[in-house]
Structure formats: C-alpha cells, structure tokens
Write a protein that holds these residues in place. Structure first.
Motif, PDB file in Angstrom:
ATOM      1  N   ASP A   8     120.385  38.673   8.791  1.00  0.00           N
ATOM      2  CA  ASP A   8     121.238  37.501   8.633  1.00  0.00           C
ATOM      3  C   ASP A   8     120.800  36.637   7.456  1.00  0.00           C
ATOM      4  N   LYS A   9     121.773  35.963   6.867  1.00  0.00           N
ATOM      5  CA  LYS A   9     121.541  35.168   5.659  1.00  0.00           C
ATOM      6  C   LYS A   9     120.525  34.052   5.903  1.00  0.00           C
ATOM      7  N   GLU A  10     120.548  33.439   7.070  1.00  0.00           N
ATOM      8  CA  GLU A  10     119.614  32.349   7.375  1.00  0.00           C
ATOM      9  C   GLU A  10     118.160  32.820   7.297  1.00  0.00           C
ATOM     10  N   THR A  11     117.890  34.000   7.830  1.00  0.00           N
ATOM     11  CA  THR A  11     116.534  34.542   7.773  1.00  0.00           C
ATOM     12  C   THR A  11     116.117  34.796   6.331  1.00  0.00           C
ATOM     13  N   VAL A  12     117.029  35.343   5.524  1.00  0.00           N
ATOM     14  CA  VAL A  12     116.722  35.612   4.117  1.00  0.00           C
ATOM     15  C   VAL A  12     116.439  34.302   3.385  1.00  0.00           C
ATOM     16  N   VAL A  13     117.260  33.279   3.623  1.00  0.00           N
ATOM     17  CA  VAL A  13     117.075  31.983   2.966  1.00  0.00           C
ATOM     18  C   VAL A  13     115.733  31.368   3.374  1.00  0.00           C
ATOM     19  N   ASP A  14     115.418  31.392   4.662  1.00  0.00           N
ATOM     20  CA  ASP A  14     114.147  30.839   5.142  1.00  0.00           C
ATOM     21  C   ASP A  14     112.959  31.592   4.548  1.00  0.00           C
ATOM     22  N   LEU A  15     113.063  32.889   4.528  1.00  0.00           N
ATOM     23  CA  LEU A  15     111.983  33.715   4.006  1.00  0.00           C
ATOM     24  C   LEU A  15     111.784  33.465   2.510  1.00  0.00           C
ATOM     25  N   GLU A  18     109.875  30.228   2.001  1.00  0.00           N
ATOM     26  CA  GLU A  18     108.436  30.373   2.236  1.00  0.00           C
ATOM     27  C   GLU A  18     107.766  31.092   1.063  1.00  0.00           C
ATOM     28  N   LEU A  19     108.390  32.166   0.596  1.00  0.00           N
ATOM     29  CA  LEU A  19     107.810  32.912  -0.521  1.00  0.00           C
ATOM     30  C   LEU A  19     107.793  32.074  -1.798  1.00  0.00           C
ATOM     31  N   ASP A  20     108.821  31.256  -2.001  1.00  0.00           N
ATOM     32  CA  ASP A  20     108.865  30.379  -3.182  1.00  0.00           C
ATOM     33  C   ASP A  20     107.769  29.314  -3.135  1.00  0.00           C
ATOM     34  N   ALA A  21     107.438  28.839  -1.931  1.00  0.00           N
ATOM     35  CA  ALA A  21     106.426  27.787  -1.772  1.00  0.00           C
ATOM     36  C   ALA A  21     105.001  28.334  -1.834  1.00  0.00           C
ATOM     37  N   ILE A  38     100.276  39.366   7.112  1.00  0.00           N
ATOM     38  CA  ILE A  38     101.658  39.033   7.471  1.00  0.00           C
ATOM     39  C   ILE A  38     102.628  39.581   6.420  1.00  0.00           C
ATOM     40  N   LEU A  39     102.277  39.460   5.150  1.00  0.00           N
ATOM     41  CA  LEU A  39     103.136  39.988   4.091  1.00  0.00           C
ATOM     42  C   LEU A  39     103.256  41.509   4.200  1.00  0.00           C
ATOM     43  N   ASP A  40     102.177  42.172   4.592  1.00  0.00           N
ATOM     44  CA  ASP A  40     102.238  43.623   4.815  1.00  0.00           C
ATOM     45  C   ASP A  40     103.173  43.955   5.971  1.00  0.00           C
ATOM     46  N   ARG A  41     103.076  43.184   7.057  1.00  0.00           N
ATOM     47  CA  ARG A  41     103.970  43.385   8.212  1.00  0.00           C
ATOM     48  C   ARG A  41     105.419  43.166   7.811  1.00  0.00           C
ATOM     49  N   LEU A  42     105.627  42.150   6.998  1.00  0.00           N
ATOM     50  CA  LEU A  42     106.970  41.834   6.537  1.00  0.00           C
ATOM     51  C   LEU A  42     107.537  42.971   5.684  1.00  0.00           C
ATOM     52  N   ALA A  43     106.742  43.490   4.772  1.00  0.00           N
ATOM     53  CA  ALA A  43     107.187  44.604   3.928  1.00  0.00           C
ATOM     54  C   ALA A  43     107.534  45.817   4.783  1.00  0.00           C
ATOM     55  N   SER A  44     106.711  46.102   5.765  1.00  0.00           N
ATOM     56  CA  SER A  44     106.966  47.223   6.662  1.00  0.00           C
ATOM     57  C   SER A  44     108.257  47.016   7.444  1.00  0.00           C
ATOM     58  N   ALA A  45     108.467  45.812   7.947  1.00  0.00           N
ATOM     59  CA  ALA A  45     109.678  45.506   8.711  1.00  0.00           C
ATOM     60  C   ALA A  45     110.926  45.623   7.845  1.00  0.00           C
ATOM     61  N   LEU A  61     104.525  33.623   8.984  1.00  0.00           N
ATOM     62  CA  LEU A  61     104.199  33.152   7.639  1.00  0.00           C
ATOM     63  C   LEU A  61     104.343  31.636   7.564  1.00  0.00           C
ATOM     64  N   ALA A  62     105.420  31.125   8.112  1.00  0.00           N
ATOM     65  CA  ALA A  62     105.644  29.673   8.093  1.00  0.00           C
ATOM     66  C   ALA A  62     104.544  28.940   8.859  1.00  0.00           C
ATOM     67  N   LEU A  63     104.121  29.493   9.977  1.00  0.00           N
ATOM     68  CA  LEU A  63     103.086  28.855  10.791  1.00  0.00           C
ATOM     69  C   LEU A  63     101.688  28.982  10.183  1.00  0.00           C
ATOM     70  N   THR A  64     101.486  29.973   9.332  1.00  0.00           N
ATOM     71  CA  THR A  64     100.180  30.206   8.733  1.00  0.00           C
ATOM     72  C   THR A  64      99.985  29.378   7.470  1.00  0.00           C
ATOM     73  N   GLY A  65     101.061  28.850   6.932  1.00  0.00           N
ATOM     74  CA  GLY A  65     100.995  28.045   5.712  1.00  0.00           C
ATOM     75  C   GLY A  65     100.144  26.811   5.896  1.00  0.00           C
ATOM     76  N   PRO A  66     100.024  26.020   4.847  1.00  0.00           N
ATOM     77  CA  PRO A  66      99.139  24.853   4.886  1.00  0.00           C
ATOM     78  C   PRO A  66      99.603  23.807   5.895  1.00  0.00           C
TER      79      PRO A  66
END
Length: 107
Positions: A8-15, A18-21, A38-45, A61-66
């Motif tokens: 879904d577009k919302e997940t892509v936008v949110d992701l 996070e990657l931009d930040a 987490i990035l490895d898990r994401l790539a696999s998914a 990823l969002a929860l692991t950020g600063p």
C-alpha cells in the motif's frame, strides 16, 4: 514513486520518510547494528513481496530511530557506511518499477 501492487502507498510513503531521515540520525554503535539488521529484514521482505514483513520492519525502523532524550556523554555517531549502502539500495527498490505489478507482462 513505484506503485508496488502488493504494497500500500501509505507504507511506501512512511518507509521513504524513515529512509530519507536516516542520514541525520545519531545513534550509538549498538543501535546502528539494530538498524542494519532491520534494513536487511526489510530488503528480504521486499524481495519476497511480503506485505506484513515490510510493515513490521518499517515500524521497527521507526522505533529504533533516535529519541529526543539522550544520556549525557552518550556516544552518538552518524550512520555507518554499511547502513548508508543498504539505505541506498532500499530507496532504489522503492522507486524502481515493480516487475511483479506490471499488468502487460505476458510471460
């Protein structure tokens, strides 16, 4: 932005947000190790077109950020090269056309 038919577009936008930040994040070494996993898990998914696993990894990823509150003297570092490389690959995947979602593929 790619329209991954299965994602879904919302997940892509949110992701993407996070990657931009991520380049501005400052974390301790242990947290960067978590981000890398987490990035490895994401790539696999994404490779498996597993919607739930992508959402789960994006949330992690969002929860692991600063966090706003940090310990005084805590050693916070910019992203390691390995994390930035994984980020670049993921961003590329998220903007490239998804061959699975191509409607005119007759193979």
């Amino acid at each position: 932005m790619t329209d991954h038919g299965w994602l879904d577009k919302e997940t892509v936008v949110d992701l993407r947000a996070e990657l931009d930040a991520l380049p501005q994040w400052r974390l301790g070494v242990e947290r960067w190790v978590e981000v890398e996993l987490i990035l490895d898990r994401l790539a696999s998914a994404l490779t498996r077109a597993d919607r739930e696993a992508v959402r789960e990894a994006a949330n992690l990823l969002a929860l692991t950020g600063p966090v706003r509150v940090t310990r005084i003297g805590a050693g916070h570092l910019p992203p390691p090269d390995e994390v930035m490389e994984r980020r670049a690959v993921l961003e590329h995947v998220l903007v490239e056309p998804d061959p699975v979602a191509t409607p005119d593929d007759d193979r």
